[in-house]
Design a protein around this motif. Structure first.
Motif, mmCIF file in Angstrom:
data_model
loop_
_atom_site.group_PDB
_atom_site.id
_atom_site.type_symbol
_atom_site.label_atom_id
_atom_site.label_comp_id
_atom_site.label_asym_id
_atom_site.label_seq_id
_atom_site.Cartn_x
_atom_site.Cartn_y
_atom_site.Cartn_z
ATOM 1 N N UNK A 47 -29.978 145.413 -36.958
ATOM 2 C CA UNK A 47 -29.196 144.380 -36.268
ATOM 3 C C UNK A 47 -27.728 144.798 -36.207
ATOM 4 N N UNK A 48 -26.959 144.068 -35.347
ATOM 5 C CA UNK A 48 -25.504 144.212 -35.296
ATOM 6 C C UNK A 48 -24.902 142.954 -35.922
ATOM 7 N N UNK A 49 -23.969 143.137 -36.866
ATOM 8 C CA UNK A 49 -23.356 141.979 -37.532
ATOM 9 C C UNK A 49 -21.892 141.858 -37.094
ATOM 10 N N UNK A 50 -21.545 140.678 -36.539
ATOM 11 C CA UNK A 50 -20.177 140.379 -36.138
ATOM 12 C C UNK A 50 -19.578 139.389 -37.139
ATOM 13 N N UNK A 51 -18.254 139.405 -37.282
ATOM 14 C CA UNK A 51 -17.566 138.453 -38.147
ATOM 15 C C UNK A 51 -16.282 138.000 -37.465
ATOM 16 N N UNK A 52 -15.951 136.713 -37.653
ATOM 17 C CA UNK A 52 -14.693 136.138 -37.148
ATOM 18 C C UNK A 52 -13.979 135.543 -38.356
ATOM 19 N N UNK A 53 -12.912 136.199 -38.800
ATOM 20 C CA UNK A 53 -12.202 135.815 -40.024
ATOM 21 C C UNK A 53 -10.844 135.213 -39.655
ATOM 22 N N UNK A 54 -10.484 134.093 -40.329
ATOM 23 C CA UNK A 54 -9.183 133.472 -40.068
ATOM 24 C C UNK A 54 -8.502 133.151 -41.384
ATOM 25 N N UNK A 55 -7.259 132.709 -41.291
ATOM 26 C CA UNK A 55 -6.473 132.326 -42.462
ATOM 27 C C UNK A 55 -6.265 130.828 -42.504
ATOM 28 N N UNK A 56 -7.251 130.082 -42.054
ATOM 29 C CA UNK A 56 -7.104 128.645 -41.901
ATOM 30 C C UNK A 56 -7.323 127.864 -43.173
ATOM 31 N N UNK A 57 -7.584 126.566 -42.993
ATOM 32 C CA UNK A 57 -7.635 125.628 -44.118
ATOM 33 C C UNK A 57 -8.918 125.758 -44.909
ATOM 34 N N UNK A 58 -9.955 126.399 -44.360
ATOM 35 C CA UNK A 58 -11.207 126.593 -45.086
ATOM 36 C C UNK A 58 -12.155 125.410 -44.946
ATOM 37 N N UNK A 59 -13.385 125.644 -45.389
ATOM 38 C CA UNK A 59 -14.451 124.631 -45.304
ATOM 39 C C UNK A 59 -15.030 124.448 -46.698
ATOM 40 N N UNK A 60 -15.121 123.224 -47.216
ATOM 41 C CA UNK A 60 -15.716 123.017 -48.550
ATOM 42 C C UNK A 60 -17.131 123.575 -48.601
ATOM 43 N N UNK A 61 -17.517 124.048 -49.780
ATOM 44 C CA UNK A 61 -18.820 124.707 -49.923
ATOM 45 C C UNK A 61 -19.969 123.761 -49.613
ATOM 46 N N UNK A 62 -19.833 122.464 -49.963
ATOM 47 C CA UNK A 62 -20.943 121.530 -49.744
ATOM 48 C C UNK A 62 -21.122 121.162 -48.270
ATOM 49 N N UNK A 63 -20.224 121.649 -47.386
ATOM 50 C CA UNK A 63 -20.352 121.367 -45.951
ATOM 51 C C UNK A 63 -20.653 122.612 -45.135
ATOM 52 N N UNK A 64 -20.789 123.784 -45.800
ATOM 53 C CA UNK A 64 -20.901 125.041 -45.071
ATOM 54 C C UNK A 64 -22.259 125.216 -44.397
#
Length: 730
Positions: A658-675
């Motif tokens: 497969x090909x794996x893409x990633x989109x990384x930012x420096x934003x506020x983040x997402x709590x683990x229980x909502x990921x």
């Protein structure tokens, strides 16, 4: 030729197997002893000549092993600096990577550090230090941006915490002269690899200033004081000078014999204090180091000299002992043969648990073990027969004509036939007409067994579906022809058919649901437009007659209608992922991302966003849908950047399938229980006020259509990275 000897022997001797065996051994011992005594002197001289060569060889062996270890450490620094993790300059990722890799490195590895060569600060590593100075690194100014990437910088041995003696290898990161990897190896730990046999032998390595930098006596648990590491070794007899005078290209190893006691450093510090000793040496010209292997003269020559001194006495005693042992062995052999005869009789009577355990390694012992192997073989055959009798699989043996010569008892449970009913009958007579060619081909090509599926008729006339192999047996004299081993899969086939029908029903139901979603969403648009239009008309015609609270209510209604329209549009998009999808064609992701950035140009400029990308190869995908995935992820990253300007990086990794893409930012983040739930339709992260909660659900549906997965990794208040894969099988 032995008749004269027999006539001169007394009858008692000729009738006693034990005495004859003893006399034969006595004669043989005398002959061997005499020959051995005559050759002892010559053997002693030859061994003494070999002592010097042996010490030089031992020193050369240890030296070459150390040189190999030294070169391996250089290569390891090159491997570390070339890894993608190190080159990506992420200290946290490098820290994890180095600590994970540490377990695969040699036992003598002390530490691995990732260093800023402009200020000698340690950015990541396997120990808790901040700078090279606090790590006791010698002359840290040499670690700078001028390091040679082709050849690592190798330090002189130095002490850490005045206890651990180490050597370091420094190499800059590929293409990044301001970063470097420092691999530090524990010389004391490596010294434990040197050969040692107590206080009569000693192995040392001395540096260019004649300081002892390694020893087989050094134990890192006790520190530098134990073993006198780093003390200067006196060169009393010119051994070091001789080693260093070897010309380039010559053998760097040699040996010397010293007749007096060693220096006080060796006697007091290492307990090596013989009256004389032999020392082998090996010279390392690149570092100007010398490896020394010491052994006392007693241990070097003592054995051969003792043999020479006591040879006659040993020969006489040996001859007498051989005679006595011969008599004992003769008696022992006779008793052993008699015991073996009785044990063989028990096997003949059907007892297969006879103990044939013996410690003998002669012919009698081999005979015992042969009987034991025969007993084990018989037991294994009986066990195999019991397993076949109780096996659930159908085991059939057929001859070259295809007739059944053996049928396992499981035929009664599977087909309803007793084994005796099937013996002598053609196997193909039970096979379904449509499957006979398959079975016949497998029997003909039984040298290359393969799995086949066929049907056999049971005693009730029903067809049972079987799966198995046909294999020709060539290395077992008890089994000839072809063995067919198969098991009944009739129930599994029926369950598979039921599952296939259920799958088709689900596909029809899913298609109907998608059509319903599209129609429902489309039909909702018209009344929603009417609601919005009348609200706008009410606001424009009567807005000035209404109070502030009524106008606010109208604004709420208009906003709700707008959100409802967006949700309906999102639902339409969600339902069209498969119903209005395009073909999978070769596309360039670089162009797709450029188009997305162009579409979002106004948003990117308003938010002062920075977007960087890796280089992407051509892949097979639905271009419009891939654009939709990137647009949703990039737009989300910009809108949730927090107070700082958005910094977004789009990465790529090629996996085996497969090909794996990633989109990384420096934003506020997402709590683990909502990921996980954010990928569900109409679900949003807490605190999110805009959006419909459909965008990520659409991304997930598109990625799944492309045979991939999508997930998120996030640290609240730091960064968020969305990953998704596109299958190469598209």
């Amino acid at each position: 030729m032995f008749d004269p000897i027999r006539r001169i022997l007394p009858d008692k001797v000729r009738r006693s197997y034990v005495l004859k065996f003893g006399l034969a051994f006595l004669f043989l011992g005398t002959l061997v002893g005499s020959i051995g005594y005559l050759t002892t002197t010559e053997m002693t001289a030859a061994v003494e000549r070999n002592v010097m060569e042996e010490h030089a060889t031992v020193a050369a062996e240890e030296g070459r092993n150390f040189r190999t270890w030294h070169e391996q450490n250089k290569r390891l620094t090159g491997v570390l600096t070339a890894t993608d993790v190190v080159r990506n300059r992420d200290p946290e990722a490098i820290q994890r990577h180095l600590r994970q890799q540490l377990v695969f490195f040699p036992d003598a590895t002390h530490s691995i550090d990732y260093v800023n060569t402009t200020n000698n600060r340690i950015l990541a590593g396997t120990r808790e230090v901040d700078t090279l100075q606090t790590a006791d690194f010698p002359d840290s100014s040499r670690v700078n941006t001028n390091l040679d990437p082709a050849e690592p910088l190798v330090t002189e041995p130095y002490l850490i915490n005045n206890k651990t003696l180490v050597i370091s290898y420094v190499r800059p990161v590929s293409g990044q002269p301001e970063r470097a990897i420092i691999l530090t190896m524990d010389l004391g730990a490596y010294g434990q690899n040197f050969r040692t046999h107590g206080r009569s032998e000693l192995t040392l390595v001395v540096g260019s200033d004649n300081r002892i930098i390694m020893s087989d006596e050094f134990d890192p648990r006790y520190g530098v004081e134990y073993g006198q590491i780093f003390e200067r070794l006196p060169d009393q007899h010119g051994i070091l000078q001789t080693a260093r005078s070897i010309d380039p290209g010559e053998d760097p190893s040699g040996a010397m014999e010293v007749g007096d006691r060693p220096s006080e450093l060796l006697s007091d510090g290492y307990g090596f204090n013989p009256d004389g000793y032999v020392v082998g040496y090996y010279y390392f010209p690149d570092q100007d180091w010398v490896l020394l292997f010491y052994q006392s003269t007693v241990d070097s020559y003592g054995f051969v000299r003792a043999v020479q001194q006591y040879g006659t006495l040993v020969t006489v005693v040996s001859v007498l002992l051989i005679g006595v042992v011969g008599a004992i062995l003769g008696r022992n052999t006779a008793v052993a043969v008699d015991r073996l005869t009785r044990k063989a009789g028990r096997i003949e009577s059907g007892d297969f648990d006879v103990d044939f355990e013996t410690n003998r390694i002669d012919n009698i012992g081999q005979l015992y073990r042969a009987f034991d192997e025969m007993q084990c073989t018989i037991r294994e055959h009986l066990r195999a027969s019991a397993l076949i009798d109780n096996a659930s699989d159908l085991i059939t043996q057929v001859d070259e004509n295809g007739d059944i010569t053996f049928q396992s008892p499981s035929s009664h449970a599977i087909l309803g036939y007793d084994p005796e009913q099937m013996d002598g009958t053609p196997l193909l007579s039970y096979v379904h007409p449509d499957d006979k060619s398959t079975v016949d081909s497998a029997l003909s090509d039984a040298e290359n067994p393969r799995r086949i599926e066929f049907r056999m008729q049971d005693a009730d006339g029903d067809w049972r579906v079987l799966e198995g192999t046909c294999e020709k047996v060539t290395d077992n004299p008890f089994v000839t022809g072809v063995v067919v081993t198969c098991h009944d899969i009739t129930d599994r086939i029926e369950r598979q058919a039921e599952l296939e029908e259920t799958k088709r029903e689900l596909e029809r139901s899913n298609e109907a649901l998608q059509q319903f979603a599209y129609i429902a969403s489309h039909d909702l648009q018209e009344p929603l437009r009417m609601v919005s239009s009348y609200l706008d008309l009410l606001s424009s015609e009567y807005g000035d007659r209404l109070d502030e609270e009524a106008n606010e209510y109208i604004e709420f209604a208009v906003d709700g209608a707008e959100r409802m329209r967006n949700m309906i549009d999102g639902l339409l998009t969600y339902s069209r992922v498969k119903t209005r999808a395009g073909d999978f064609e070769p596309i360039d992701p670089n162009e797709v991302i450029d188009d997305v950035c162009l579409d979002l140009k106004l948003l990117i400029e308003n938010e002062d966003a920075t977007i960087t990308t890796d280089s992407f190869p051509t892949i097979r995908a639905d271009e419009n849908q891939l654009r939709q995935v990137f647009q949703n992820l990039i737009k989300n990253a910009i809108e949730h950047a927090g107070e700082d300007p958005p910094e977004i990086h789009i990465g790529f990794t090629e996996l085996p399938d497969a090909y794996r893409f990633s989109v990384e930012d420096n934003g506020v983040g997402i709590p683990e229980n909502q990921q996980e739930k954010i990928f569900e339709i109409f679900e949003q992260a807490s605190g999110e006020e805009s959006g419909t909660g459909i965008g990520l659900a659409v991304c997930k549906r598109i990625v799944e259509r492309h045979g991939g997965d999508i997930w998120v990794e996030s640290s609240v208040g730091k960064q968020t990275t969305f990953y998704f894969t596109i299958s190469k099988q598209n």
